[in-house]
Design a protein around this motif. Structure first.
Motif, PDB file in Angstrom:
ATOM      1  N   LYS A   1     -47.311-104.433 -43.635  1.00 58.25           N
ATOM      2  CA  LYS A   1     -48.743-104.648 -43.419  1.00 58.25           C
ATOM      3  C   LYS A   1     -49.311-105.640 -44.423  1.00 58.25           C
ATOM      4  O   LYS A   1     -50.173-106.453 -44.092  1.00 58.25           O
ATOM      5  N   ARG A   2     -48.819-105.583 -45.680  1.00 57.49           N
ATOM      6  CA  ARG A   2     -49.294-106.518 -46.705  1.00 57.49           C
ATOM      7  C   ARG A   2     -48.852-107.948 -46.419  1.00 57.49           C
ATOM      8  O   ARG A   2     -49.598-108.889 -46.669  1.00 57.49           O
ATOM      9  N   ASP A   3     -47.614-108.094 -45.915  1.00 57.70           N
ATOM     10  CA  ASP A   3     -47.080-109.427 -45.648  1.00 57.70           C
ATOM     11  C   ASP A   3     -46.305-109.388 -44.332  1.00 57.70           C
ATOM     12  O   ASP A   3     -45.144-108.967 -44.306  1.00 57.70           O
ATOM     13  N   PRO A   4     -46.928-109.826 -43.228  1.00 59.05           N
ATOM     14  CA  PRO A   4     -46.251-109.770 -41.922  1.00 59.05           C
ATOM     15  C   PRO A   4     -44.990-110.651 -41.847  1.00 59.05           C
ATOM     16  O   PRO A   4     -44.129-110.426 -41.006  1.00 59.05           O
ATOM     17  N   ASN A   5     -44.861-111.647 -42.717  1.00 57.98           N
ATOM     18  CA  ASN A   5     -43.704-112.542 -42.710  1.00 57.98           C
ATOM     19  C   ASN A   5     -42.611-112.098 -43.671  1.00 57.98           C
ATOM     20  O   ASN A   5     -41.742-112.897 -44.018  1.00 57.98           O
TER      21      ASN A   5
ATOM     22  N   ASN B   1     -39.251 -91.248 -47.608  1.00 57.94           N
ATOM     23  CA  ASN B   1     -40.446 -92.067 -47.839  1.00 57.94           C
ATOM     24  C   ASN B   1     -40.200 -93.556 -47.601  1.00 57.94           C
ATOM     25  O   ASN B   1     -41.134 -94.349 -47.655  1.00 57.94           O
ATOM     26  N   LEU B   2     -38.961 -93.944 -47.356  1.00 57.66           N
ATOM     27  CA  LEU B   2     -38.628 -95.364 -47.257  1.00 57.66           C
ATOM     28  C   LEU B   2     -39.311 -96.045 -46.079  1.00 57.66           C
ATOM     29  O   LEU B   2     -39.824 -97.157 -46.219  1.00 57.66           O
ATOM     30  N   GLU B   3     -39.365 -95.392 -44.958  1.00 56.35           N
ATOM     31  CA  GLU B   3     -39.997 -95.988 -43.779  1.00 56.35           C
ATOM     32  C   GLU B   3     -41.471 -96.290 -44.038  1.00 56.35           C
ATOM     33  O   GLU B   3     -41.968 -97.359 -43.686  1.00 56.35           O
ATOM     34  N   GLY B   4     -42.176 -95.367 -44.667  1.00 54.85           N
ATOM     35  CA  GLY B   4     -43.589 -95.588 -44.983  1.00 54.85           C
ATOM     36  C   GLY B   4     -43.774 -96.728 -45.980  1.00 54.85           C
ATOM     37  O   GLY B   4     -44.710 -97.540 -45.850  1.00 54.85           O
ATOM     38  N   GLU B   5     -42.892 -96.815 -46.977  1.00 54.68           N
ATOM     39  CA  GLU B   5     -42.971 -97.908 -47.956  1.00 54.68           C
ATOM     40  C   GLU B   5     -42.752 -99.258 -47.275  1.00 54.68           C
ATOM     41  O   GLU B   5     -43.444-100.240 -47.573  1.00 54.68           O
ATOM     42  N   LEU B   6     -41.788 -99.302 -46.359  1.00 58.69           N
ATOM     43  CA  LEU B   6     -41.508-100.560 -45.663  1.00 58.69           C
ATOM     44  C   LEU B   6     -42.645-100.935 -44.713  1.00 58.69           C
ATOM     45  O   LEU B   6     -42.960-102.112 -44.548  1.00 58.69           O
ATOM     46  N   GLN B   7     -43.267 -99.932 -44.089  1.00 60.76           N
ATOM     47  CA  GLN B   7     -44.416-100.212 -43.223  1.00 60.76           C
ATOM     48  C   GLN B   7     -45.574-100.779 -44.039  1.00 60.76           C
ATOM     49  O   GLN B   7     -46.241-101.727 -43.605  1.00 60.76           O
ATOM     50  N   ALA B   8     -45.813-100.221 -45.229  1.00 56.46           N
ATOM     51  CA  ALA B   8     -46.882-100.732 -46.094  1.00 56.46           C
ATOM     52  C   ALA B   8     -46.562-102.161 -46.529  1.00 56.46           C
ATOM     53  O   ALA B   8     -47.454-103.026 -46.586  1.00 56.46           O
ATOM     54  N   LEU B   9     -45.313-102.425 -46.825  1.00 62.13           N
ATOM     55  CA  LEU B   9     -44.881-103.767 -47.200  1.00 62.13           C
ATOM     56  C   LEU B   9     -45.079-104.741 -46.041  1.00 62.13           C
ATOM     57  O   LEU B   9     -45.522-105.878 -46.236  1.00 62.13           O
TER      58      LEU B   9
ATOM     59  N   GLY C   1     -40.582-101.669 -38.485  1.00 57.60           N
ATOM     60  CA  GLY C   1     -41.052-102.908 -37.872  1.00 57.60           C
ATOM     61  C   GLY C   1     -40.619-104.160 -38.613  1.00 57.60           C
ATOM     62  O   GLY C   1     -41.121-105.248 -38.319  1.00 57.60           O
ATOM     63  N   ILE C   2     -39.708-104.047 -39.551  1.00 59.90           N
ATOM     64  CA  ILE C   2     -39.208-105.224 -40.263  1.00 59.90           C
ATOM     65  C   ILE C   2     -38.429-106.069 -39.263  1.00 59.90           C
ATOM     66  O   ILE C   2     -37.482-105.610 -38.639  1.00 59.90           O
ATOM     67  N   GLY C   3     -38.842-107.314 -39.111  1.00 61.73           N
ATOM     68  CA  GLY C   3     -38.195-108.202 -38.149  1.00 61.73           C
ATOM     69  C   GLY C   3     -37.064-109.013 -38.728  1.00 61.73           C
ATOM     70  O   GLY C   3     -36.191-109.469 -38.001  1.00 61.73           O
ATOM     71  N   LYS C   4     -37.080-109.222 -40.048  1.00 62.83           N
ATOM     72  CA  LYS C   4     -36.050-110.045 -40.681  1.00 62.83           C
ATOM     73  C   LYS C   4     -35.301-109.206 -41.704  1.00 62.83           C
ATOM     74  O   LYS C   4     -35.836-108.842 -42.739  1.00 62.83           O
ATOM     75  N   LEU C   5     -34.050-108.884 -41.377  1.00 62.58           N
ATOM     76  CA  LEU C   5     -33.209-108.094 -42.264  1.00 62.58           C
ATOM     77  C   LEU C   5     -31.902-108.855 -42.437  1.00 62.58           C
ATOM     78  O   LEU C   5     -31.230-109.168 -41.462  1.00 62.58           O
ATOM     79  N   SER C   6     -31.569-109.176 -43.670  1.00 54.26           N
ATOM     80  CA  SER C   6     -30.321-109.888 -43.935  1.00 54.26           C
ATOM     81  C   SER C   6     -29.496-109.113 -44.935  1.00 54.26           C
ATOM     82  O   SER C   6     -30.007-108.329 -45.723  1.00 54.26           O
TER      83      SER C   6
END
Length: 136
Positions: free
Chosen positions: A94-98, A84-92, A125-130
């Motif tokens: 969509k709520r905040d593109p930045n 379910n992690l991918e769907g949770e991250l996609q929802a996150l 689709g997370i663009g910023k991963l640290s």
């Protein structure tokens, strides 16, 4: 003065190069190379660098994604099953593109679990991963 041989019909000089000493030297060098080559191919032991401790910057556009020692994923301190992690991250996303995701992996976590979490973050689709580390 030239060297005169008794069997020499032409009476010329001997102009051949004696390559036997050169072949001997090359064979010795080849043997030295064959003996020393296996000694040079040892396993390289690498001591990984330690990092300085940094505090995560407080930001409203940051989500904490953690991987526990047992390989469980935690998103903002809530357990999330890996499927379910991918769907949770996609929802996150969509709520905040930045949104920026900070990945914290336990030292005892198996790399396979960390790789699956990173793959889920990439697919979502997370663009910023640290990566967050601590001083040792």
């Amino acid at each position: 003065m030239s060297m005169h041989l008794p069997n020499d019909d032409e009476g010329g000089e001997m102009s051949e190069i004696n390559v036997t000493p050169m072949v001997d030297v090359m064979l010795v060098l080849l043997i030295v190379f064959i003996v020393t080559a296996p000694l040079l191919t040892q396993v390289v032991k690498v001591e990984l660098p330690k990092t300085e401790q940094t505090e995560p910057t407080p930001d409203k556009h940051v989500a904490i994604l953690a991987v526990t020692a047992g390989g469980e994923a935690m998103l903002d301190d809530k357990p999330v099953p890996l499927p379910n992690l991918e769907g949770e991250l996609q929802a996150l996303q969509k709520r905040d593109p930045n949104i920026s995701v900070q990945l914290q992996a336990d030292r005892a976590a198996v790399f396979d679990s960390v790789a699956k979490v990173m793959t889920s973050a990439q697919r979502s689709g997370i663009g910023k991963l640290s990566f967050v580390t601590v001083e040792q």
